[in-house]
Design an enzyme around this catalytic site. Sequence first.
Site, PDB file in Angstrom:
ATOM      1  N   HIS A  21     -30.328  22.838  -1.179  1.00 61.81           N
ATOM      2  CA  HIS A  21     -31.256  22.319  -0.603  1.00 61.81           C
ATOM      3  C   HIS A  21     -31.245  20.058  -1.894  1.00 61.81           C
ATOM      4  CE1 HIS A  21     -34.288  24.212   1.058  1.00 61.81           C
ATOM      5  NE2 HIS A  21     -33.782  25.164   1.017  1.00 61.81           N
ATOM      6  N   HIS A 126     -33.080  22.974   7.585  1.00 63.66           N
ATOM      7  CA  HIS A 126     -33.103  21.920   6.859  1.00 63.66           C
ATOM      8  C   HIS A 126     -32.607  20.340   7.196  1.00 63.66           C
ATOM      9  CE1 HIS A 126     -36.783  22.386   4.089  1.00 63.66           C
ATOM     10  NE2 HIS A 126     -36.607  23.612   4.263  1.00 63.66           N
TER      11      HIS A 126
END
Length: 688
Positions: A21, A126
């Site tokens: 992330h 994502h």
Amino acid sequence: MPSEESDDRHVLRILISTDNHLGFQEKDPVRGNDSFAAFEEVLIAAKNKGVDMVLLGGDVFHDNKPSRATLHNTFKLLRTYSLGPEPVRIQSLSRLPAVVAGERGLNYEDPNFSVGLPIFSIHGNHDDPTRDGGSSEALSALDLLSTTNFVNYFGKHDKVDDVCVQPLLLRKGSTKIALYGIGNIRDERLNRMWVNQKVKFVRPTEEEGRDSYINILVLHQNRAEGRGRKNAIYESMIPGWFDVVIWGHEHESIPSFQESLHGQFRILQPGSTVATSLVTGEAQPKHFCLLEVHGEQFRMQNFPLRNVRGFRADELRLDDEDFGLDAEDARIETRIEEVLEERVETLAEEAFRSYEEANSDSPFPPNRLFRIHQPQLVLVRLKVDRQGFSTINSQRFGARFVDRIANPSDILLFHQRRKSAQDRSAGQGGGRRSQARGALSQPIAPDELDEIQVTDLVAQELMAADRKLRLLKEEDLKNALESYVQKQQTSAIADLVQDCLKETQRQMGSSARPAAASSRGVPAATEVATERGRRSSSEVEVLSDVEEPIRAVAPPPQKSARRGRQAAASQPASRPAAKKRGRTGGGTQSRLPTSLDRDSDVEEIDVAAEDADDLFDEDDEIEDQPSPPPRAKRPRASALPKTKKQSQLATTSSTSSSTASASRGRAMPNWGGSGASKPSSRKPRSAT
């Protein structure tokens, strides 16, 4: 597992990490560097331990379209730790164009780059591939890393209804692995494809030594625990011939092998390297794993991440008897704040103590690129069950911890559990305090918390009969809405509507033409040919039952009706024939377009061989009659006064004109009682 120095050339070492992330909370002045600092620790460990490759399990980036600052920091890390003069000791045995994204194959095989640490990665939910505007190719942020030769991107599948997973075959000495990757696909869709046997795996042939490979599967999906029957992937779906399954997307770190109950494989869930949500699973220590493979044997070691911000999460119930809170107390809000403040202070101290203990014995090298800003500011989440009590202002409560906690506005999370049957029965005869004591007197089973998603709300809204979609598909609308909300694709819904509109118009256009042709008893091919014939010609065939057909070209629209009569008068040889034909009823018919309207400004064809004045007798002719101005509307034929001779001619010509009129679909008005068309100065309009 052999560990002698002589066997090192046959031991394949893989460092495994998932859900990095990069770019999470990049605009936060305190937490902006947390994701980059943790990822740098993974790369430093890979260099120090001398691994052969790094394997990432998806969600390398936090955003689908990472910012320039995030890309800049990522390129800086990969250039520092991935490039170098160290030799790469693994060899590729597979057909790379079908496995790795890009056309150049593996980055360390490119002679123009000096790669010392190969990195392999799949995409997650994502950073999954999306299309920008009218682009025909779906691209992910990992495609940028692949194009720049920093990362070997695999596990990308273009088909959404049929997935064929081909392995990346790697070898080091006598050790061979078959690496399979499945980048994130919507869980419902992948679940349906797996149930319908639309997910296939290609295995090496017997000649290639199928049984000598260690089969590793990397995927980024929901696990079945608590995710719903169709919104996750089950272990029973995975073929039993796999040896290791590396499971991304789940952020809770489980740094040990889990034996599968449905196959011979072992599941490894490293978890995320940075806390992206303030839940209990994220508060567990973060890890990366080292997988060592030698021949047909393998083992795994886990290492805790130390460059991670301290985090503690806990739950609290205000109706606990140890607190002695009374909902009827006038100072109940102050008493609640005191209880919560004491618990938050304890959690903050524990979180910072854990960070100090992890970094006390082996500090990081001083020349690292990213550090955690203000590590004394920790993360704390306290989940408060307020059953029977009112809430307090979370913002005002968190203001007193701005110098000790990195998330002061998100410390408290109030919720109210569902009332059980015992709670309702115990509270019928007493106040709120008696309700709490009655509930505590009985064993309380944990209640499941409802997780409401946007897709569920859309499906619930469209269940009503009067709200069901007619043109848009419910599944496509949910996917577009998710892309609009989570991936910030502002054109997702507009693109869906445009695509659906084009598809609907195409289907209606392809079905309307054959249906219209069949209703008239005309084949579709004949109808199309007739329509093309009407539009392609600007000439009119003048048919005659006595002479051969005469083709007259329509003059330009600037000519007037007077010019037509002058042209007819300039040909005296044709006047007797035309006059004779008009008197005997064999008038010439004109083939006219069907789009002419009797009441509109009719554009007629100038036929030089005819003239309306020749159709009158000498005693009925009107001499020196002025011609109408150009583009003037002519009256109907029925409105003109007819003589006895003209009425007879009109009756005689009706029979011969019916054939030509039928061929064009509409009969033209008879000017002056004749079957011939009145000369005009305009071109005919094309039929539509």
